[in-house]
Scaffold this motif. Sequence first.
Motif, PDB file in Angstrom:
ATOM      1  N   GLY A 136       0.847  -1.208   0.000  1.00 29.66           N
ATOM      2  CA  GLY A 136       0.000   0.000   0.000  1.00 29.66           C
ATOM      3  C   GLY A 136       0.871   1.243   0.000  1.00 29.66           C
ATOM      4  O   GLY A 136       0.661   2.185  -0.768  1.00 29.66           O
ATOM      5  N   GLY A 137       1.904   1.240   0.857  1.00 29.74           N
ATOM      6  CA  GLY A 137       2.787   2.397   0.964  1.00 29.74           C
ATOM      7  C   GLY A 137       3.546   2.633  -0.329  1.00 29.74           C
ATOM      8  O   GLY A 137       3.653   3.768  -0.813  1.00 29.74           O
ATOM      9  N   LEU A 138       4.043   1.547  -0.928  1.00 28.88           N
ATOM     10  CA  LEU A 138       4.839   1.705  -2.161  1.00 28.88           C
ATOM     11  C   LEU A 138       3.975   2.148  -3.341  1.00 28.88           C
ATOM     12  O   LEU A 138       4.401   2.984  -4.144  1.00 28.88           O
ATOM     13  N   LEU A 139       2.759   1.610  -3.444  1.00 31.49           N
ATOM     14  CA  LEU A 139       1.877   2.039  -4.547  1.00 31.49           C
ATOM     15  C   LEU A 139       1.527   3.517  -4.368  1.00 31.49           C
ATOM     16  O   LEU A 139       1.527   4.291  -5.335  1.00 31.49           O
ATOM     17  N   ALA A 140       1.260   3.898  -3.120  1.00 30.89           N
ATOM     18  CA  ALA A 140       0.915   5.306  -2.852  1.00 30.89           C
ATOM     19  C   ALA A 140       2.087   6.200  -3.250  1.00 30.89           C
ATOM     20  O   ALA A 140       1.895   7.290  -3.798  1.00 30.89           O
ATOM     21  N   GLU A 141       3.310   5.706  -3.025  1.00 35.18           N
ATOM     22  CA  GLU A 141       4.504   6.515  -3.315  1.00 35.18           C
ATOM     23  C   GLU A 141       4.832   6.521  -4.817  1.00 35.18           C
ATOM     24  O   GLU A 141       5.104   7.564  -5.403  1.00 35.18           O
ATOM     25  N   HIS A 142       4.747   5.326  -5.475  1.00 33.47           N
ATOM     26  CA  HIS A 142       5.149   5.229  -6.884  1.00 33.47           C
ATOM     27  C   HIS A 142       4.060   5.723  -7.832  1.00 33.47           C
ATOM     28  O   HIS A 142       4.357   6.273  -8.875  1.00 33.47           O
ATOM     29  N   TRP A 143       2.804   5.473  -7.509  1.00 40.65           N
ATOM     30  CA  TRP A 143       1.728   5.723  -8.482  1.00 40.65           C
ATOM     31  C   TRP A 143       0.869   6.948  -8.164  1.00 40.65           C
ATOM     32  O   TRP A 143       0.354   7.593  -9.053  1.00 40.65           O
ATOM     33  N   PHE A 144       0.653   7.192  -6.881  1.00 41.06           N
ATOM     34  CA  PHE A 144      -0.270   8.279  -6.500  1.00 41.06           C
ATOM     35  C   PHE A 144       0.417   9.120  -5.423  1.00 41.06           C
ATOM     36  O   PHE A 144       1.258   8.613  -4.706  1.00 41.06           O
ATOM     37  N   SER A 145       0.008  10.378  -5.295  1.00 40.32           N
ATOM     38  CA  SER A 145       0.521  11.102  -4.132  1.00 40.32           C
ATOM     39  C   SER A 145      -0.539  10.934  -3.044  1.00 40.32           C
ATOM     40  O   SER A 145      -1.692  11.322  -3.229  1.00 40.32           O
ATOM     41  N   SER A 146      -0.129  10.330  -1.942  1.00 45.88           N
ATOM     42  CA  SER A 146      -1.094   9.982  -0.892  1.00 45.88           C
ATOM     43  C   SER A 146      -1.522  11.234  -0.118  1.00 45.88           C
ATOM     44  O   SER A 146      -0.673  11.987   0.370  1.00 45.88           O
ATOM     45  N   ARG A 147      -2.844  11.421  -0.060  1.00 46.73           N
ATOM     46  CA  ARG A 147      -3.415  12.557   0.695  1.00 46.73           C
ATOM     47  C   ARG A 147      -4.649  12.048   1.437  1.00 46.73           C
ATOM     48  O   ARG A 147      -5.139  10.948   1.129  1.00 46.73           O
TER      49      ARG A 147
END
Length: 394
Positions: free
Chosen positions: A293-304
């Motif tokens: 979850g953390g890596l997808l948020a970092e690589h694909w989306f900006s987590s907000r």
Amino acid sequence: MLSSQVVIIGAGAAGLMCALSAAARGRQVLLLDHANKAGKKILMSGGGRCNFTNLYCEPGNFLSHNPHFCKSALARFTQWDFIALVAKHGVPYHEKKLGQLFCDNKSSDILGLLLAECDEAGVELRLATSVTTIERLPDGYRLQTSAGTLSCQSLVIATGGLSIPTLGASGFGYQVARQFGHSLLPTRAGLVPFTLTDPQLKSLCSELSGTSVEDCRVSCNGQSFVENILFTHRGLSGPAILQISSYWHPGDSIGIDLLPHLDLPAWLAEQQRERPNSELKTLLAELFTKKMGGLLAEHWFSSRPLKQYTPTQLNDIAERLANWQLVPAGTEGYRTAEVTLGGIDTREVSSKTMESLKSPGLYFIGEVLDVSGHLGGFNFQWAWASGYAAAQYV
Ligand code: FDA
């Protein structure tokens, strides 16, 4: 010169089944292999538990340029016939999933029953024997081997494909086919992991190495499979990836739906309503693992926090997770492939007898032919069925 009614080259799955079935018919059978042990792939198969057949085996589970070819043999020696043989020897087994039957104990139970049947029927097995030349005689074939000259009425080629050379694989069967005027279809590795070179993709997969995601839908060229995927240091593996690799050609893109059983746009909108202050990465950690979850948020989306996304942005996130498109750089090749796609063109072989239409008395069975199964016990079922079919005519 030693003479035998039937010589079979290759003591793998297909060769052993052909030998025991022909000898049970009263034929005098000599089974040769250049390896020091019979059935090495059987021993290695199914993670050591041999996925020996599939309850739902049917012709649609096979790839071939000639899709009708496998039908006759599969109908004459079915999964139920092999299950009956397994039961006769009291080998315990279970269905793992999707009809895949595995030994409860070890793959050696399957090899053991094949060797016991061969022994009982009087098959002569010669290991560590290589064949140097094959010559056509008016009524059969003459072979020069490391153990001297042999002659036979029927010669069966059961030398398999090119995958895993360390287990005895060789291109010998293709060479014999060519010698007797057969056409070969291009070969390539099947049921094989993908490698990636795109730096971002490679780093994502490498960081997630060892993580698997259950029940993803992986698609390519109009085919799709729902099964697990596994991230590796080199790229992607796992059953869904191995299955789709057989339909993939260099340059093709594959599509991965990471959550095919979830209506993601509706689910994300609902989460936004119910917990607007939660971060996207928290949600992704619930759907996958915390790390993924953390890596997808970092690589694909900006987590907000969820409340900060517009409906269009949420739909874009859903689309990315449901339709991840990537172009593999290649596959791990024959070094790790479970099968070889392509091979001897089946249009020049009888689907009833497996006999060459170019050279009477010459037979081809198993993986050396252009017939490859899906993952799940289908490749062994093809080896049993084609071996049994030839055995009725040799
Ligand atoms: P196979 O490869 O079994 O046998 C060929 C034989 O010919 C070998 O013994 C070899 O030594 C011999 N040979 C080759 N060249 C020769 C030469 N020049 N002279 C003399 N002998 C020669 N399938 C499935 O249904 N369920 C499963 O669980 C698995 N698991 C699995 C794991 C791994 C690691 C691999 C690599 C493959 C599988 N498979 C599988 C696929 C399955 O093993 C394969 O499709 C069959 O073994 C093919 O049977 P054949 O008898 O045609 O060839």
